[in-house]
Design a protein around this motif. Structure first.
Motif, short mmCIF file in Angstrom:
data_model
loop_
_atom_site.label_atom_id
_atom_site.label_comp_id
_atom_site.label_asym_id
_atom_site.label_seq_id
_atom_site.Cartn_x
_atom_site.Cartn_y
_atom_site.Cartn_z
N TYR A 1 0.83 -1.21 0.00
CA TYR A 1 0.00 0.00 0.00
C TYR A 1 0.86 1.26 0.00
CZ TYR A 1 -3.43 -3.50 1.35
OH TYR A 1 -4.24 -4.61 1.38
N ALA A 2 1.95 1.24 -0.75
CA ALA A 2 2.85 2.40 -0.80
C ALA A 2 2.17 3.61 -1.40
CB ALA A 2 4.11 2.04 -1.58
N GLN A 3 1.36 3.43 -2.42
CA GLN A 3 0.69 4.56 -3.07
C GLN A 3 -0.34 5.20 -2.14
OE1 GLN A 3 -0.91 3.26 -6.79
NE2 GLN A 3 1.11 2.94 -7.73
N VAL A 4 -1.09 4.38 -1.42
CA VAL A 4 -2.09 4.94 -0.50
C VAL A 4 -1.41 5.68 0.66
CG1 VAL A 4 -4.11 4.40 0.92
CG2 VAL A 4 -3.61 3.04 -1.12
N ILE A 5 -0.30 5.11 1.13
CA ILE A 5 0.46 5.78 2.20
C ILE A 5 0.96 7.12 1.73
CG2 ILE A 5 2.55 5.60 3.60
CD1 ILE A 5 2.12 2.55 3.62
N PHE A 6 1.42 7.19 0.48
CA PHE A 6 1.89 8.47 -0.07
C PHE A 6 0.74 9.48 -0.15
CE2 PHE A 6 2.78 11.26 -3.65
CZ PHE A 6 4.01 11.79 -3.27
N ARG A 7 -0.45 9.02 -0.47
CA ARG A 7 -1.59 9.93 -0.53
C ARG A 7 -1.97 10.46 0.85
NH1 ARG A 7 -4.85 6.74 -2.88
NH2 ARG A 7 -6.30 6.24 -1.19
N PHE A 8 -1.90 9.61 1.87
CA PHE A 8 -2.26 10.04 3.24
C PHE A 8 -1.16 10.91 3.85
CE2 PHE A 8 -5.72 7.21 3.01
CZ PHE A 8 -6.54 7.39 4.12
N ARG A 9 0.03 10.91 3.26
CA ARG A 9 1.12 11.69 3.83
C ARG A 9 0.84 13.18 3.77
NH1 ARG A 9 6.83 9.91 1.69
NH2 ARG A 9 6.06 8.01 2.74
N SER A 10 -0.02 13.62 2.89
CA SER A 10 -0.35 15.04 2.79
C SER A 10 -1.22 15.54 3.94
CB SER A 10 -1.05 15.32 1.45
OG SER A 10 -2.27 14.58 1.39
N ALA A 11 -1.84 14.62 4.68
CA ALA A 11 -2.71 15.03 5.81
C ALA A 11 -1.84 15.49 6.98
CB ALA A 11 -3.60 13.87 6.23
N ARG A 12 -2.21 16.63 7.58
CA ARG A 12 -1.44 17.20 8.70
C ARG A 12 -2.19 17.14 10.03
NH1 ARG A 12 3.37 16.63 6.73
NH2 ARG A 12 3.68 17.76 4.75
N SER A 13 -3.41 16.69 10.02
CA SER A 13 -4.21 16.62 11.25
C SER A 13 -5.10 15.40 11.20
CB SER A 13 -5.04 17.91 11.41
OG SER A 13 -5.99 17.99 10.34
N ALA A 14 -5.67 15.08 12.35
CA ALA A 14 -6.57 13.93 12.46
C ALA A 14 -7.82 14.17 11.61
CB ALA A 14 -6.94 13.68 13.91
N ALA A 15 -8.26 15.42 11.53
CA ALA A 15 -9.45 15.72 10.72
C ALA A 15 -9.20 15.42 9.25
CB ALA A 15 -9.87 17.17 10.91
N GLN A 16 -8.03 15.78 8.76
CA GLN A 16 -7.70 15.50 7.36
C GLN A 16 -7.58 13.99 7.11
OE1 GLN A 16 -4.21 17.77 6.49
NE2 GLN A 16 -5.29 19.76 6.51
N VAL A 17 -7.01 13.28 8.09
CA VAL A 17 -6.93 11.82 7.96
C VAL A 17 -8.33 11.22 7.95
CG1 VAL A 17 -6.13 9.70 9.06
CG2 VAL A 17 -4.66 11.72 9.03
N ALA A 18 -9.23 11.76 8.79
CA ALA A 18 -10.61 11.27 8.83
C ALA A 18 -11.31 11.52 7.50
CB ALA A 18 -11.36 11.95 9.97
N GLU A 19 -11.05 12.68 6.88
CA GLU A 19 -11.66 12.95 5.58
C GLU A 19 -11.17 11.97 4.52
OE1 GLU A 19 -10.79 16.97 4.70
OE2 GLU A 19 -12.16 17.82 6.22
N LEU A 20 -9.88 11.70 4.51
CA LEU A 20 -9.36 10.72 3.55
C LEU A 20 -9.95 9.33 3.80
CD1 LEU A 20 -5.59 11.78 3.45
CD2 LEU A 20 -7.32 12.15 1.68
N TRP A 21 -10.12 8.99 5.06
CA TRP A 21 -10.72 7.68 5.38
C TRP A 21 -12.17 7.61 4.89
CZ3 TRP A 21 -10.35 2.84 6.28
CH2 TRP A 21 -11.37 2.13 6.89
#
Length: 418
Positions: free
Chosen positions: A92-112
């Motif tokens: 899942y290297a590509q998905v990890i690279f996409r989530f790397r742009s998130a800087r907060s839990a809210a941004q991670v939640a939006e990506l999820w």
């Protein structure tokens, strides 16, 4: 997102990101995350291969036991946990690279949330759980979401299993129908093959017959060419034969005219003789009362050809023959007349007179061979005199004896003078 989860406060998120920016390892996650993470993110086949590779032997356990063992091993750092960590990072290297742009839990939640709505949760689940900004509240929410996704996947799987079983039934039915169609096609192909073989045999037989026929035609043409080369003057003979046919047709027409004229003359003579019969007949001497014997006339309306003889006697020959009711024709045997006309003259004649004393050897043998071959009557006269001709015709029963007695000596004397 912050209203639903009060723990996702910006201050807490800031504090969390300030504590560490390193992504978490699988053995650093809570125990509640290992089971859904391994069950969703790693297929059972891949998991079994990883464990077998680490342990160095084939596993005799079932899939459930392998799954439970891997979950227990991932609670601490060991060879199995490190292998699972490495496989998740690679897969899942590509998905990890996409989530790397998130800087907060809210941004991670939006990506999820976006990954859940898209139905691609395996890589997003690992990328979100291992993200530095993932707080416990977000981790719990992701576990609840993945739990419901698994339930939905199970329901879909059950529906798919029903469809799959229906498809299996259709497949079995179609396979049976396909087998019947294949058997029918095979039978038709066999029948067509038999027909093709039969047609091929017939074609070969026809070709052989055609070759044999062409060979026969070629041989016949060669034989015809050889016959034409062995028969001299073939074209001339064909032309003479055609000319002879025309002459015979003309002769038939002339004979018909002659017969008609003779009939008219006989009728006219009968009409003239009727008044003379009424008058008294003059006295006839006893010596003249008895008529001389008459030989039956056999040459009436026939053609007589005289070959050879003296040229001065031809007129007497003609007069004597025509008195017997026949038609006279003469050929000098090749002296002045063309020898090619002899065959046509012989074919047109009913009786042939050959003057052997005044004819060439070639013409003599030609006349003799022709009459022998065709069976035509022929009189051979040694002496070219008129009396010899008369005796020859008398022997054939062609000329009356009285005519020979009256005209023979005179004509013979004249012939001798000539």
């Amino acid at each position: 997102m912050c209203d639903k989860h009060p723990s996702l406060d910006p201050a807490n998120v800031q504090f969390q990101t300030q504590q560490s920016s390193r992504r978490r390892r699988i053995w650093e996650l809570s125990r509640n995350c290992h089971c859904p993470l391994i069950g969703v993110a790693l297929p059972l086949g891949t998991l079994r291969k990883l464990v077998e590779k680490v342990t160095g032997g084939a596993l005799m356990h079932d899939d459930y036991e392998v799954h439970v063992g891997a979950v227990n091993d991932c609670t601490s750092r060991n060879r199995v946990a490190e292998a699972v960590q490495k496989e998740l990072e690679r897969r899942y290297a590509q998905v990890i690279f996409r989530f790397r742009s998130a800087r907060s839990a809210a941004q991670v939640a939006e990506l999820w949330e976006a990954a859940v709505n898209a139905g691609d949760v395996a890589g997003a689940f690992w990328a979100g759980l291992s993200h530095p900004a993932c707080v416990p509240a977000l981790e719990e929410k992701m576990c609840r979401d993945i739990h419901m996704v698994q339930h939905q996947a199970g329901a879909c799987a059950r529906a798919d299993i029903g469809k799959y079983n229906a498809l299996l039934g259709d497949k079995a039915r179609f396979e049976g129908e396909l087998a019947r169609l294949q058997a029918r096609c095979n039978a038709l192909l066999h029948e067509k093959k038999l027909d093709a073989d039969r047609f091929e045999q017939q074609l070969m037989a026809a070709r052989a017959a055609t070759i044999a026929r062409e060979t026969d035609v070629h041989n016949l043409r060669n034989e015809l060419a050889q016959l034409r080369s062995t028969i001299p003057e073939l074209e001339t003979r064909k032309r003479l034969a055609n000319q002879l046919a025309r002459m015979e047709a003309r002769e038939a027409a002339l004979r018909g005219q002659i017969a008609e004229l003779k009939t008219n003359r006989a009728e006219a003579a009968a009409r003239v003789a009727e008044p003379a019969a009424a008058a008294p007949a003059p006295a006839v001497p006893a010596s003249m009362s008895a008529a001389p014997p008459v030989i039956p006339i056999q040459l009436v309306n026939q053609s007589v050809l005289c070959v050879g003889g003296r040229s001065g006697n031809v007129s007497f020959y003609r007069k004597m023959v025509e008195k017997s009711g026949a038609q006279f024709a003469h050929h000098d045997g090749g002296l002045e007349d063309s020898s090619n006309q002899l065959d046509a003259s012989l074919a047109a004649a009913d009786l042939v007179i050959c003057q052997t004393g005044c004819i060439s050897h070639g013409a003599y043998w030609r006349v003799k061979e022709y009459c022998k071959r065709t069976g035509k009557r022929c009189v051979f006269v040694d002496n070219p005199s008129v009396s010899s001709l008369a005796r020859g015709l008398q022997e054939m029963g062609a000329v009356p004896a009285l005519a020979m007695a009256e005209e023979g000596p005179a004509t013979e004397a004249e012939a001798c003078k000539t």
